[in-house]
Design a protein around this motif. Structure first.
Motif, short mmCIF file in Angstrom:
data_model
loop_
_atom_site.label_atom_id
_atom_site.label_comp_id
_atom_site.label_asym_id
_atom_site.label_seq_id
_atom_site.Cartn_x
_atom_site.Cartn_y
_atom_site.Cartn_z
N MET A 83 21.23 39.80 106.03
CA MET A 83 21.59 40.14 104.65
C MET A 83 21.63 41.65 104.44
O MET A 83 22.56 42.17 103.81
N TYR A 98 18.01 27.03 117.71
CA TYR A 98 18.77 25.79 117.73
C TYR A 98 20.26 26.08 117.79
O TYR A 98 21.01 25.46 118.56
N ARG B 64 25.55 32.92 103.09
CA ARG B 64 25.23 32.22 104.33
C ARG B 64 23.77 32.47 104.72
O ARG B 64 23.03 31.55 105.06
N GLU B 65 23.38 33.72 104.65
CA GLU B 65 22.02 34.07 105.08
C GLU B 65 20.98 33.56 104.08
O GLU B 65 19.87 33.18 104.46
N LEU B 66 21.36 33.53 102.80
CA LEU B 66 20.43 33.00 101.79
C LEU B 66 20.13 31.53 102.08
O LEU B 66 19.00 31.08 101.96
N VAL B 68 20.13 30.11 105.05
CA VAL B 68 19.19 30.07 106.20
C VAL B 68 17.77 30.29 105.68
O VAL B 68 16.84 29.55 106.01
N LEU B 69 17.64 31.31 104.83
CA LEU B 69 16.32 31.66 104.30
C LEU B 69 15.73 30.50 103.50
O LEU B 69 14.59 30.08 103.72
N SER B 71 16.42 27.37 103.50
CA SER B 71 16.20 26.11 104.24
C SER B 71 14.81 26.08 104.88
O SER B 71 14.31 25.01 105.23
N THR B 72 14.17 27.23 105.03
CA THR B 72 12.85 27.24 105.66
C THR B 72 11.79 26.57 104.79
O THR B 72 10.82 26.02 105.30
N THR B 96 14.79 18.55 110.77
CA THR B 96 15.60 19.41 109.92
C THR B 96 16.98 18.74 109.75
O THR B 96 17.32 17.81 110.49
N TYR B 98 19.65 20.01 110.58
CA TYR B 98 20.35 20.31 111.82
C TYR B 98 20.12 19.22 112.84
O TYR B 98 21.03 18.76 113.53
N GLN B 99 18.86 18.80 112.93
CA GLN B 99 18.48 17.83 113.97
C GLN B 99 19.03 16.43 113.70
O GLN B 99 19.29 15.69 114.65
N LYS B 142 30.90 24.63 111.06
CA LYS B 142 30.69 25.74 111.98
C LYS B 142 29.30 25.70 112.63
O LYS B 142 28.99 26.53 113.48
N GLY B 143 28.47 24.76 112.17
CA GLY B 143 27.11 24.71 112.68
C GLY B 143 26.17 25.62 111.91
O GLY B 143 25.04 25.85 112.33
N ASP B 144 26.65 26.17 110.79
CA ASP B 144 25.79 27.01 109.94
C ASP B 144 24.88 26.14 109.09
O ASP B 144 25.25 25.02 108.70
N ILE B 145 23.72 26.68 108.77
CA ILE B 145 22.79 26.02 107.86
C ILE B 145 23.32 26.20 106.43
O ILE B 145 23.74 27.29 106.05
#
Lengths: 399, 399
Positions: A83, A98, B64-66, B68-69, B71-72, B96, B98-99, B142-145
């Motif tokens: 970011m 992953y 996109r990065e938000l 990822v953040l 999702s934790t 997750t 993803y899994q 794309k495989g992005d979270i």
């Protein structure tokens, strides 16, 4: 133009301000023409905080789930750094282990990296992006999230450098590798270079600048590692193979001390290697790290054996030891400092040990135990002699 | 034996103690023979804390990065709940998005679930495990979270129930759906059943028990949803299709009020639908939610138009509106409460509106604006009349 894999430790990314500073440093480097792949640790105390959370559920949290939990720390810092780069108008992308297939083997909590599928990273580099990869984590053959153990981000960075045929730079809160810990000896000299094996010995002796496995990996693939301060122009230290170094003639490169252990001596036990092997197996099965094992020659079929055990595992360790010796034959010495000198030059230098013991003797430093490896001499001395021993050895060996 | 997909909201998992309690509840249910798939939200204020962290990097963090953040947060609570179940001696596994391949489409931050690859979940169920799935998150092509937007965990749970052909239970901090918000009307009755469409109208009117998209999804696949209190025996409410309900004869099921909007009236603007369409497009492009649009018949080619805008977006909204009307022709009324009654029975009941307006008139409640849908009547009234209006309508319609 080359691929540079950088790693920033937890203290370098402990606040959003620090993350923004790293973003600026990265862009400066990017402008110089390097392609950057950046591995980040979790912010500051995040990993410890997550462990505390898990301890709220269980004293012995399930290891698979603990790895899922801990892996979130690096995901956060990755996302935030990416970011920050985008905020400055440059393109970037963050990936979890992953997403980029950092495949691991072994037990949860201390997995080894088996392979990395670099496709996504290489694509993103080609698109001009600064690629941020979550360190410390991987996936196993079942598709479970795994972690590499404390300090594992160093290994993530080296493994990426190996896979991408790049160079590796580790940024941390120390400005390089010193011959002696500068907190313990104010005249300590920073090294321009250090050999992999020397660094490995120093790491295992408590100079915890780098994760040992990362150095082994770098050695295996002959990847030089730069270690230095983040956001600074101060020149750090390069860890690389001795055949590539302009090796100085001095036999000793570094010195390390540790107060983390105590000495245990078992007197008059049967001179039967099975007994000792069973003892060390029992202790080892509890993951307790025994060191400095030494045994005297047998007298009437009885031997004395000394070794060190971690100070904070004394209780657990003694429970086991009691099964192998009579209590009156066990003695404990907790006034112990492990004092080690390390040097690849030692291989070709006779008399290093002799020299060291002579100066210790001249200065009334009692040497309680001794063990040596090809490039290391370790003594157990009294804690009150530690400072004196450091000064003497540093002077004697020009550290 | 059936598959039960449960969802626990953030307040139900806000501490490790609460997570341990949920683990106990799950095991009790598991012992009754049900297979459990559990979706959890992030603990307490975690999502807000993560957003604050991102705001430390940028006022407008990269989406996109938000994702990822953010999702934790759910990864953490999932791992902790699975740990807690294992701590009690039962088998469990956390996944997750993803899994387990929760595939999404659309924009970061508000993705829609496209499909779920249930293989891993079904395997784990067969192995006797309680399966914990991270809600609110997915992956894109794309495989992005990605994330599903606020309240998205409800949608995760319903989508899993659809895919696994299970039943769906949403546990939260309210003990069911009420005809009127019990904080606003103390005699409010809890409903045993409510129809999907009624629930949708109530959700969109500010009774934010459930994520609207989750109800739409449940309606599409005819999955009944139970809504109730976590860790409690109090009976909650079932949301399902009217054809499956023993529909009571009363026309109105629920009542909702909101003070979040203000009324805007534009006088004497050209009776040209293009002008209005441009206006609403401009406002909509800023993601500002206009509601209660009403227009009078033209006089001399001029019309008056009223609508409501969110109170906290007044400034931004007025900037846009000024381009479409003379300032002296714009009037603002900020003494507005939106008052709505909802009922699927309304479709077959004439005179509901007439009845409501008559009792309002008898009680001197001024109705400022009116809009209706097939199953909803919404009025704008003065805020001082709100309590009186709730009491009158609740009594009149037996809520």
């Amino acid at each position: 133009m080359s691929i540079v894999v950088q790693k920033y430790g937890g203290s370098s990314v402990s606040s959003t301000e620090k993350i923004k500073n790293i973003a600026k440093t990265l862009i400066k480097r990017k402008k110089q023409g390097d392609d950057l792949v950046v591995v980040v640790s979790a912010m500051g105390d995040t990993t410890d905080d997550l462990i505390t959370l898990a301890k709220g559920i269980s004293n012995n949290p399930d290891k698979r789930e603990l790895d899922v939990l801990l892996s979130t720390g690096e995901m956060m810092s990755c996302a935030l750094l990416s970011m920050a780069i985008k905020e400055l108008g440059y393109d970037s992308v963050s990936y979890t282990a992953y997403q980029v297939g950092i495949k691991t083997k072994g037990q949860y909590g201390k997995c080894l990296i088996d392979d990395i599928d670099s496709t996504k990273i290489v694509e993103s580099i080609k698109e001009g992006k600064v690629v941020i990869v979550a360190g410390f984590q991987g996936i196993n053959e079942k598709g479970d999230i795994t972690t590499l153990g404390r300090g594992g981000s160093d290994t993530s960075a080296v493994a990426l450098a190996v896979k991408l045929k790049g160079i590796c730079e580790i940024y941390t809160d120390v400005d390089g590798i010193y011959s002696v810990d500068p907190r313990k000896y104010k005249n300590a000299k920073k090294l321009d270079f250090i050999d992999y094996e020397e660094m490995l010995e120093l790491s295992s002796l408590g100079a915890q600048v780098m994760h040992s496995r990362s150095i082994e990996l770098a050695q295996k693939y002959e990847i030089p590692i730069y270690v230095g301060l983040s956001n600074s122009d101060i020149k750090g230290t390069i860890i690389k193979g001795v055949n590539k170094m302009n090796l100085e003639s001095k036999p000793i490169t570094g010195l390390a001390t540790s107060d983390d252990d105590i000495a245990v001596t078992l007197r008059d036990i049967d001179a039967n290697i099975n007994i000792l092997s069973n003892l060390f197996e029992s202790v080892g099965s509890k993951k307790i790290n025994i060191d400095m094992i030494s045994q005297t020659a047998p007298i009437n079929g009885k031997v004395n054996v000394s070794f060190t055990i971690p100070r904070d595992e004394q209780k657990e360790c003694m429970e086991i030891i009691k099964n192998f010796s009579k209590m009156q034959n066990i003695s404990i010495d907790d006034d112990v400092t492990k004092f080690s000198v390390v040097g690849i030059g030692m291989k070709n230098t006779s008399g290093v040990a002799a020299k060291m013991f002579r100066v210790f003797s001249e200065n009334d430093i009692e040497v309680k135990m001794i063990t040596t490896s090809e490039i290391r001499i370790t003594c157990a001395i009294s804690q009150q002699d530690k400072t004196k021993a450091i000064e003497i050895a540093a002077k004697e060996f020009y550290l």
